[in-house]
Write a protein that holds these residues in place. Sequence first.
Motif, PDB file in Angstrom:
ATOM      1  N   UNK A 130      66.763  67.716  29.875  1.00  0.00           N
ATOM      2  CA  UNK A 130      65.722  67.316  28.926  1.00  0.00           C
ATOM      3  C   UNK A 130      64.787  66.386  29.674  1.00  0.00           C
ATOM      4  N   UNK A 131      63.499  66.732  29.698  1.00  0.00           N
ATOM      5  CA  UNK A 131      62.547  65.998  30.524  1.00  0.00           C
ATOM      6  C   UNK A 131      61.343  65.540  29.732  1.00  0.00           C
ATOM      7  N   UNK A 132      60.927  64.314  30.034  1.00  0.00           N
ATOM      8  CA  UNK A 132      59.737  63.729  29.437  1.00  0.00           C
ATOM      9  C   UNK A 132      58.633  63.772  30.480  1.00  0.00           C
ATOM     10  N   UNK A 133      57.501  64.361  30.127  1.00  0.00           N
ATOM     11  CA  UNK A 133      56.396  64.500  31.065  1.00  0.00           C
ATOM     12  C   UNK A 133      56.119  65.964  31.361  1.00  0.00           C
ATOM     13  N   UNK A 135      57.181  62.958  22.973  1.00  0.00           N
ATOM     14  CA  UNK A 135      57.888  61.679  23.036  1.00  0.00           C
ATOM     15  C   UNK A 135      56.863  60.597  22.720  1.00  0.00           C
ATOM     16  N   UNK A 136      56.957  59.987  21.548  1.00  0.00           N
ATOM     17  CA  UNK A 136      55.898  59.116  21.036  1.00  0.00           C
ATOM     18  C   UNK A 136      56.235  57.643  21.214  1.00  0.00           C
ATOM     19  N   UNK A 137      55.173  56.857  21.413  1.00  0.00           N
ATOM     20  CA  UNK A 137      55.294  55.410  21.557  1.00  0.00           C
ATOM     21  C   UNK A 137      54.821  54.726  20.276  1.00  0.00           C
ATOM     22  N   UNK A 138      55.250  53.478  20.108  1.00  0.00           N
ATOM     23  CA  UNK A 138      54.862  52.721  18.922  1.00  0.00           C
ATOM     24  C   UNK A 138      54.772  51.238  19.282  1.00  0.00           C
ATOM     25  N   UNK A 139      53.823  50.539  18.658  1.00  0.00           N
ATOM     26  CA  UNK A 139      53.721  49.079  18.773  1.00  0.00           C
ATOM     27  C   UNK A 139      54.482  48.452  17.615  1.00  0.00           C
ATOM     28  N   UNK A 149      49.230  47.846  14.383  1.00  0.00           N
ATOM     29  CA  UNK A 149      48.109  48.768  14.604  1.00  0.00           C
ATOM     30  C   UNK A 149      48.514  50.230  14.404  1.00  0.00           C
ATOM     31  N   UNK A 150      49.148  50.550  13.278  1.00  0.00           N
ATOM     32  CA  UNK A 150      49.627  51.924  13.070  1.00  0.00           C
ATOM     33  C   UNK A 150      48.505  52.948  12.994  1.00  0.00           C
ATOM     34  N   UNK A 151      47.283  52.490  12.686  1.00  0.00           N
ATOM     35  CA  UNK A 151      46.172  53.428  12.545  1.00  0.00           C
ATOM     36  C   UNK A 151      45.567  53.838  13.887  1.00  0.00           C
ATOM     37  N   UNK A 152      45.956  53.168  14.969  1.00  0.00           N
ATOM     38  CA  UNK A 152      45.404  53.488  16.284  1.00  0.00           C
ATOM     39  C   UNK A 152      46.287  54.495  17.004  1.00  0.00           C
ATOM     40  N   UNK A 153      45.633  55.358  17.760  1.00  0.00           N
ATOM     41  CA  UNK A 153      46.357  56.377  18.520  1.00  0.00           C
ATOM     42  C   UNK A 153      47.066  55.750  19.708  1.00  0.00           C
ATOM     43  N   UNK A 154      48.327  56.044  19.855  1.00  0.00           N
ATOM     44  CA  UNK A 154      49.131  55.520  20.954  1.00  0.00           C
ATOM     45  C   UNK A 154      49.536  56.659  21.888  1.00  0.00           C
ATOM     46  N   UNK A 155      49.865  56.335  23.108  1.00  0.00           N
ATOM     47  CA  UNK A 155      50.217  57.397  24.064  1.00  0.00           C
ATOM     48  C   UNK A 155      51.479  58.139  23.658  1.00  0.00           C
ATOM     49  N   UNK A 156      51.529  59.425  23.987  1.00  0.00           N
ATOM     50  CA  UNK A 156      52.716  60.240  23.802  1.00  0.00           C
ATOM     51  C   UNK A 156      52.841  61.150  25.018  1.00  0.00           C
ATOM     52  N   UNK A 157      54.010  61.686  25.221  1.00  0.00           N
ATOM     53  CA  UNK A 157      54.286  62.458  26.422  1.00  0.00           C
ATOM     54  C   UNK A 157      54.944  63.789  26.050  1.00  0.00           C
ATOM     55  N   UNK A 158      54.557  64.867  26.730  1.00  0.00           N
ATOM     56  CA  UNK A 158      55.215  66.147  26.444  1.00  0.00           C
ATOM     57  C   UNK A 158      56.694  66.085  26.782  1.00  0.00           C
TER      58      UNK A 158
END
Length: 302
Positions: free
Chosen positions: A143-146, A161-165, A257-266
């Motif tokens: 299982x790979x991220x990226x 693979x999602x990030x969150x503040x 800042x839930x309304x802002x887009x955060x980075x995610x990875x395939x």
Amino acid sequence: MDRFTSMSVFVAVVEKGSFVAAAEAMKISPTMVGKHITALEHSLKTKLLVRTTRRQGLTEAGQLFYQHSRRIVDDMAKVETLVHSLKTTPTGRLKITAPYAFGNHILIPLISQFLELYPEINIEIELADRKVNLIEEGFDFAFRIGDIIDERLVAKALPDYEMVLAATPDYLKKYGTPDTPESLRHHNCLGYNQHQSEKLWQSIGITANEGESLPSRLVINSGEGARQAALMNFTIVLQSKVILEQDLLNGRLVRVLPEFSLPSYPMHMVYLPQKEMPLKTEAFISFMMEKLWQRLMTLSRL
């Protein structure tokens, strides 16, 4: 003549007591039974059976040959049963690798369910934040991220693979809740490690001035360590939903800042292509593409 078949015929002759009975059991003619026995004796250059008009018996060599032939015939029957089971029942061993956080929080609970469904399958898991070589290290799945660069692999896409503040309610009460990404400059902000953190903060809108870095009082190379720092009311953490899920669900942490887009990875499940895929492999792919998708989609709605 085929040596193993001749051995099987010989065992049948000994156990059935006659050429005729052995012929019926082996579904061949008594004449063919005699040819198999003759072929064995010719090959071994010794007499195996002593036959009279009333009875047959084993020579000393025949007794020894029977004991070993019986064991070989039994072993072959077991092997045939095992090979047949591979074609009808998912069975065998799978070796799997995954990143630490994803493996601990998401994959291992699902694999436990999988093993309940398939009691004949055994699984070995290696959790490692590195790209293993499936061929050289003998892995069935990774299982790979990226992004996937190795074109030799079959890659099944999974939800990103999602990030969150996030921060604790007490931290936000003490220092205030940021309303723009730029306002994060005035907070203790922590990512994964210093190099990656700067890229992450820049990706959500915090841009450093020329010659300026975005230092943190605390640099951690552990996602779990970053989570603990946030839980101690020290920081706003930028970390994966995988790691922070339970804290967000029970309110120990709240999103920032839930309304802002955060980075995610395939993210992908990868494996080597096979012309004839074993049932254990088919079963694992089918299970993961259903259950893992459901699990990750639930996480994405967090």
